[in-house]
Design a protein around this motif. Structure first.
Motif, PDB file in Angstrom:
ATOM      1  N   TYR A   8       0.781  -1.219   0.000  1.00 35.43           N
ATOM      2  CA  TYR A   8       0.000   0.000   0.000  1.00 35.43           C
ATOM      3  C   TYR A   8       0.818   1.276   0.000  1.00 35.43           C
ATOM      4  O   TYR A   8       0.257   2.356   0.045  1.00 35.43           O
ATOM      5  CB  TYR A   8      -0.944   0.010   1.201  1.00 35.43           C
ATOM      6  N   ASP A   9       2.119   1.210  -0.034  1.00 29.13           N
ATOM      7  CA  ASP A   9       2.886   2.444  -0.044  1.00 29.13           C
ATOM      8  C   ASP A   9       3.171   2.884  -1.465  1.00 29.13           C
ATOM      9  O   ASP A   9       2.718   2.277  -2.421  1.00 29.13           O
ATOM     10  CB  ASP A   9       4.164   2.326   0.793  1.00 29.13           C
ATOM     11  N   ILE A  10       3.889   3.970  -1.610  1.00 29.37           N
ATOM     12  CA  ILE A  10       4.035   4.553  -2.944  1.00 29.37           C
ATOM     13  C   ILE A  10       5.411   4.398  -3.558  1.00 29.37           C
ATOM     14  O   ILE A  10       5.715   5.002  -4.554  1.00 29.37           O
ATOM     15  CB  ILE A  10       3.686   6.056  -2.914  1.00 29.37           C
TER      16      ILE A  10
END
Length: 89
Positions: A86-88
């Motif tokens: 879920y991180d970028i």
């Protein structure tokens, strides 16, 4: 087994000013600064960028191989599972 030591490097900035300028919390401002996002324009792009601001996915390692495999499996009507976090980054 020896315990691991984690070292957290904190970057300096005026997080309160940054949070007011960009309408974010000081904690979010600190996270953004720690990711080396520098300058008001870069922060705005980081927070509110659009599709045109994204890097080409072909810069990722082995992307051409991944595309070839996906095309092959889709052509064979095989199921494809995509797993991500879920991180970028």
């Amino acid at each position: 087994m020896a315990a691991e030591k984690w070292m957290l490097q904190t970057k300096r900035a005026d997080f309160n000013e940054m949070s007011k300028l960009h309408h974010i919390s000081p904690v979010t401002a600190r996270i953004i600064r720690n990711r080396e996002v520098l300058g008001p324009e870069a922060v705005e792009k980081y927070l509110r960028g659009g599709l045109n601001d994204l890097y080409s996915p072909h810069l990722l390692k082995d992307m051409e191989l991944a595309v070839r495999i996906l095309k092959e499996k889709i052509g064979q009507k095989k199921p494809v599972r995509i797993v991500g976090d879920y991180d970028i980054d």
